[in-house]
Design an enzyme around this catalytic site. Structure first.
Site, mmCIF file in Angstrom:
data_model
loop_
_atom_site.group_PDB
_atom_site.id
_atom_site.type_symbol
_atom_site.label_atom_id
_atom_site.label_comp_id
_atom_site.label_asym_id
_atom_site.label_seq_id
_atom_site.Cartn_x
_atom_site.Cartn_y
_atom_site.Cartn_z
ATOM 1 N N ARG A 1 -7.107 -2.773 -5.193
ATOM 2 C CA ARG A 1 -7.051 -4.235 -5.353
ATOM 3 C C ARG A 1 -5.675 -4.630 -5.861
ATOM 4 O O ARG A 1 -5.112 -3.942 -6.712
ATOM 5 C CB ARG A 1 -8.067 -4.697 -6.418
ATOM 6 C CG ARG A 1 -9.503 -4.585 -6.023
ATOM 7 C CD ARG A 1 -10.382 -4.699 -7.252
ATOM 8 N NE ARG A 1 -10.125 -3.608 -8.202
ATOM 9 C CZ ARG A 1 -10.579 -3.558 -9.445
ATOM 10 N NH1 ARG A 1 -11.302 -4.549 -9.924
ATOM 11 N NH2 ARG A 1 -10.316 -2.534 -10.232
ATOM 12 N N GLU A 2 -5.169 -5.752 -5.387
ATOM 13 C CA GLU A 2 -3.909 -6.262 -5.928
ATOM 14 C C GLU A 2 -4.124 -6.595 -7.399
ATOM 15 O O GLU A 2 -5.185 -7.058 -7.795
ATOM 16 C CB GLU A 2 -3.460 -7.503 -5.150
ATOM 17 C CG GLU A 2 -3.041 -7.136 -3.754
ATOM 18 C CD GLU A 2 -2.425 -8.301 -3.000
ATOM 19 O OE1 GLU A 2 -1.857 -9.201 -3.621
ATOM 20 O OE2 GLU A 2 -2.520 -8.277 -1.766
ATOM 21 N N ALA B 1 -18.805 -16.761 -9.050
ATOM 22 C CA ALA B 1 -18.629 -17.932 -8.171
ATOM 23 C C ALA B 1 -17.274 -18.578 -8.465
ATOM 24 O O ALA B 1 -16.748 -18.476 -9.564
ATOM 25 C CB ALA B 1 -19.752 -18.919 -8.406
ATOM 26 N N GLU C 1 -7.588 3.135 2.068
ATOM 27 C CA GLU C 1 -7.348 2.790 0.646
ATOM 28 C C GLU C 1 -8.272 1.653 0.245
ATOM 29 O O GLU C 1 -8.641 0.827 1.076
ATOM 30 C CB GLU C 1 -5.873 2.435 0.415
ATOM 31 C CG GLU C 1 -5.316 1.275 1.251
ATOM 32 C CD GLU C 1 -5.734 -0.098 0.784
ATOM 33 O OE1 GLU C 1 -6.116 -0.235 -0.387
ATOM 34 O OE2 GLU C 1 -5.683 -1.031 1.614
ATOM 35 N N PHE C 2 -8.618 1.632 -1.031
ATOM 36 C CA PHE C 2 -9.513 0.580 -1.528
ATOM 37 C C PHE C 2 -8.890 -0.149 -2.714
ATOM 38 O O PHE C 2 -9.595 -0.684 -3.558
ATOM 39 C CB PHE C 2 -10.860 1.189 -1.943
ATOM 40 C CG PHE C 2 -11.615 1.820 -0.799
ATOM 41 C CD1 PHE C 2 -12.374 1.043 0.059
ATOM 42 C CD2 PHE C 2 -11.555 3.185 -0.578
ATOM 43 C CE1 PHE C 2 -13.063 1.604 1.124
ATOM 44 C CE2 PHE C 2 -12.236 3.768 0.482
ATOM 45 C CZ PHE C 2 -12.992 2.975 1.338
ATOM 46 N N VAL D 1 0.841 -1.212 0.000
ATOM 47 C CA VAL D 1 0.000 0.000 0.000
ATOM 48 C C VAL D 1 0.868 1.250 0.000
ATOM 49 O O VAL D 1 0.619 2.198 -0.752
ATOM 50 C CB VAL D 1 -0.950 -0.007 1.227
ATOM 51 C CG1 VAL D 1 -1.681 1.319 1.358
ATOM 52 C CG2 VAL D 1 -1.950 -1.148 1.116
ATOM 53 N N PHE E 1 -18.169 -8.625 -8.603
ATOM 54 C CA PHE E 1 -18.035 -9.481 -7.411
ATOM 55 C C PHE E 1 -19.184 -10.465 -7.251
ATOM 56 O O PHE E 1 -19.606 -10.765 -6.139
ATOM 57 C CB PHE E 1 -17.795 -8.631 -6.147
ATOM 58 C CG PHE E 1 -16.366 -8.174 -6.090
ATOM 59 C CD1 PHE E 1 -15.918 -7.184 -6.948
ATOM 60 C CD2 PHE E 1 -15.461 -8.770 -5.241
ATOM 61 C CE1 PHE E 1 -14.591 -6.796 -6.965
ATOM 62 C CE2 PHE E 1 -14.129 -8.395 -5.249
ATOM 63 C CZ PHE E 1 -13.696 -7.400 -6.109
ATOM 64 N N ASN F 1 -15.255 -3.997 2.409
ATOM 65 C CA ASN F 1 -14.609 -5.284 2.139
ATOM 66 C C ASN F 1 -15.477 -6.454 2.592
ATOM 67 O O ASN F 1 -15.573 -7.471 1.901
ATOM 68 C CB ASN F 1 -13.239 -5.344 2.802
ATOM 69 C CG ASN F 1 -12.167 -4.771 1.897
ATOM 70 O OD1 ASN F 1 -12.457 -4.369 0.773
ATOM 71 N ND2 ASN F 1 -10.947 -4.719 2.364
ATOM 72 N N CYS G 1 -6.653 -9.132 2.347
ATOM 73 C CA CYS G 1 -7.662 -8.196 2.876
ATOM 74 C C CYS G 1 -8.957 -8.849 3.329
ATOM 75 O O CYS G 1 -9.347 -8.720 4.490
ATOM 76 C CB CYS G 1 -7.963 -7.137 1.833
ATOM 77 S SG CYS G 1 -6.577 -6.037 1.585
HETATM 78 C C1 UDX Z 1 -9.688 -6.298 -1.916
HETATM 79 C C2 UDX Z 1 -10.652 -5.125 -2.209
HETATM 80 O O1 UDX Z 1 -11.249 -5.325 -3.494
HETATM 81 C C3 UDX Z 1 -9.932 -3.807 -2.152
HETATM 82 O O2 UDX Z 1 -10.843 -2.736 -2.335
HETATM 83 C C4 UDX Z 1 -9.265 -3.688 -0.780
HETATM 84 O O3 UDX Z 1 -8.627 -2.475 -0.589
HETATM 85 C C5 UDX Z 1 -8.309 -4.844 -0.567
HETATM 86 O O4 UDX Z 1 -9.049 -6.075 -0.682
HETATM 87 P P1 UDX Z 1 -7.860 -7.702 -3.272
HETATM 88 O O5 UDX Z 1 -7.846 -8.597 -2.077
HETATM 89 O O6 UDX Z 1 -6.568 -7.223 -3.809
HETATM 90 O O7 UDX Z 1 -8.724 -6.374 -2.959
HETATM 91 O O8 UDX Z 1 -8.585 -8.463 -4.464
HETATM 92 P P2 UDX Z 1 -10.061 -8.599 -5.038
HETATM 93 O O9 UDX Z 1 -10.021 -8.334 -6.490
HETATM 94 O O10 UDX Z 1 -11.020 -7.828 -4.258
HETATM 95 O O11 UDX Z 1 -10.320 -10.174 -4.849
HETATM 96 C C6 UDX Z 1 -10.353 -10.769 -3.556
HETATM 97 C C7 UDX Z 1 -10.679 -12.238 -3.682
HETATM 98 O O12 UDX Z 1 -12.030 -12.419 -4.070
HETATM 99 C C8 UDX Z 1 -9.851 -13.014 -4.705
HETATM 100 O O13 UDX Z 1 -9.489 -14.259 -4.152
HETATM 101 C C9 UDX Z 1 -10.794 -13.213 -5.874
HETATM 102 O O14 UDX Z 1 -10.503 -14.370 -6.620
HETATM 103 C C10 UDX Z 1 -12.121 -13.343 -5.151
HETATM 104 N N1 UDX Z 1 -13.264 -12.954 -5.981
HETATM 105 C C11 UDX Z 1 -13.415 -11.677 -6.415
HETATM 106 C C12 UDX Z 1 -14.242 -13.921 -6.289
HETATM 107 O O15 UDX Z 1 -14.125 -15.096 -5.885
HETATM 108 N N2 UDX Z 1 -15.310 -13.542 -7.029
HETATM 109 C C13 UDX Z 1 -15.501 -12.276 -7.475
HETATM 110 O O16 UDX Z 1 -16.524 -12.007 -8.132
HETATM 111 C C14 UDX Z 1 -14.515 -11.308 -7.166
#
Ligand code: UDX
Length: 430
Positions: A154-155, A252, A151-152, A11, A249, A208, A260
């Site tokens: 995503r990786e 499945a 912060e929001f 971050v 999001f 989150n 996070c």
């Molecule tokens: C998340 C938040 O999106 C971000 O705003 C916050 O600041 C940090 O946490 P991140 O963990 O980097 O970001 O990834 P993200 O894209 O959100 O995915 C998280 C997990 O959810 C992943 O394992 C992904 O595979 C899973 N996921 C995401 C699903 O299984 N289905 C979806 O529809 C979306």
């Protein structure tokens, strides 16, 4: 305005680079000299698209510098961002010892008004704690404010999320702090919400946890979809077109991972418990997530019978594509279970590596995706890397002992895979 970012982790580095890109003078402060040496040379210790280029650009532009000199860095700064880690304690609560250390360092070295801004994800009430910690060590009674600005990002999409955020949340009760942060973000086009520090802190956790809830809800529905012979992807599409629900999001799969969602859901539950209540929905969100990879394993077990002596090909280790992060990755639990049930596992991921010490006589890591297919009884897709879509699936099929394909991310087209001769099952999709 001189900006100081304390903590050059994921971050902190992204934050520093984005402020430099916005035209501010930025210093990145860390105690880890090795990390600083690398950053100064333009080397990132984590994988994140686009960041390396920006690092090189701003190392050269003079907008950005890295240092371990706390006194000098704190004294020449106007706004100080706290971006240090807040790891989970065994009970799920957030460990704030690094945040406290920063507060004490700032208080010790400050030489005039400082705006201290918390970007790390911290429990509700932390802004008040940081204010107290600074006050306790503020020897010369210099003026200061502490604000919350979560912060929001995503990786894998950190740059895009930081340069074009959906919203900016500023939590402060001080007009001076609000004005400074408004000025800092004046080039951003999104809505900037000013609120209380506690509200800002809760917005981060609530967001989150809500996204994790969306995912677990779809994952549970995927199990019902399988029983009803319905395609969960179409259900998601139909739901997502309702603007009140939104299309993102709803995918499945074998569950969420990362640094996070698991940590933040657990910290929010902990906050509720400290306040005498349980967040019942989140309990089930966690339960569904923990068992979702098992759902894919069960499918395989029904098809293959006992795993003992079988060869499992695992495609994808990272918790999501475009990152080398394996924290809380469901792939790891799946691999452990397969090995525990005497299967042989052949793994491939384009960049993520197994944790140090994670070895097993029956586990091998391939250097090419194609290699894992040889003699395999089943392929499991755990991460939706684009390159897996581009594999020559047709030619891979004859190399397998049994062409069973379990797509934990619903990334391949079932019809096409079946036409190649695979037995294909996704999650709520076949
Ligand atoms: C998340 C938040 O999106 C971000 O705003 C916050 O600041 C940090 O946490 P991140 O963990 O980097 O970001 O990834 P993200 O894209 O959100 O995915 C998280 C997990 O959810 C992943 O394992 C992904 O595979 C899973 N996921 C995401 C699903 O299984 N289905 C979806 O529809 C979306």
């Amino acid at each position: 305005m001189n900006i100081l970012v304390i903590g050059t982790g994921y971050v902190g580095t992204t934050t520093a680079l984005v402020f430099a890109e916005m035209g501010w003078k930025v210093t990145g402060l860390d105690t880890d000299q090795q990390k600083l040496n690398q950053l100064q040379k333009g080397i990132l210790y984590f994988h994140e698209p686009g960041l390396k280029e920006l690092l090189i650009k701003h190392n050269n532009s003079g907008q950005l510098q890295f240092t371990s000199n706390k006194k000098e860095a704190i004294q020449k700064s106007d706004v100080i961002f706290i971006c240090v880690g807040t790891p989970s304690r065994p009970d799920g609560s957030a460990d704030l010892s690094y945040v406290k250390q920063v507060a004490e360092d700032v208080a010790y070295h400050m030489n005039g008004y400082k705006l201290v801004v918390n970007k790390s994800t911290v429990p509700v009430g932390t802004q008040e704690k940081v204010t107290e910690w600074i006050s306790e060590s503020n020897r010369h009674a210099h003026p200061y404010d502490v604000a919350s600005n979560p912060e929001f990002l995503r990786e894998g999409k950190a740059l895009e999320d930081s340069l074009h955020p959906d919203r900016i949340i500023i939590g402060t009760k001080s007009d001076r702090a609000a004005k400074l942060l408004q000025q800092l973000y004046s080039s951003m086009t999104c809505e900037i919400i000013e609120t209380t520090p506690r509200t800002a802190e809760l917005i981060k956790y609530a967001s989150n946890a809500f996204l994790a809830t969306k995912i677990s809800y779809m994952n549970e529905l995927s199990r019902l979809s399988d029983r009803l012979d319905v395609d969960i992807r179409e259900v998601a599409k139909g739901m997502g077109l309702d603007l009140r629900i939104g299309s993102r999001f709803l995918q499945a799969g074998i569950g969420y991972g990362g640094s996070c969602f698991p940590k933040d859901v657990s910290a929010l539950q902990q906050t509720a418990e400290e306040n005498g209540m349980k967040l019942q929905i989140l309990e089930q969100v966690v339960n569904v997530n923990k068992s979702q990879y098992l759902y894919m394993l069960d499918k395989a077990k029904k098809r293959l019978g006992d795993f003992a002596g079988k060869k499992a090909a695992v495609l994808g280790l990272a918790f999501k594509p475009d990152t080398d992060d394996i924290r809380e990755a469901p792939s790891l639990r799946l691999i452990q279970d397969l090995l525990g049930q005497q299967a042989t596992v052949h793994l491939y991921d384009p960049i993520a590596k197994l944790p140090a010490g994670f070895t097993h006589d029956h586990l091998t890591v391939a250097s090419m995706a194609e290699d894992v297919f040889k003699e395999a009884d089943a392929v499991f897709i755990c991460t939706e890397w684009t390159m897996f879509q581009e594999l020559d699936w047709k030619s891979m099929h004859p190399q397998m002992k049994q062409p069973n394909l379990f797509d934990g991310r619903n990334m391949l087209d079932a019809k096409t895979m079946k036409s190649f001769g695979y037995y294909y099952e996704g999650i709520g999709y076949k």
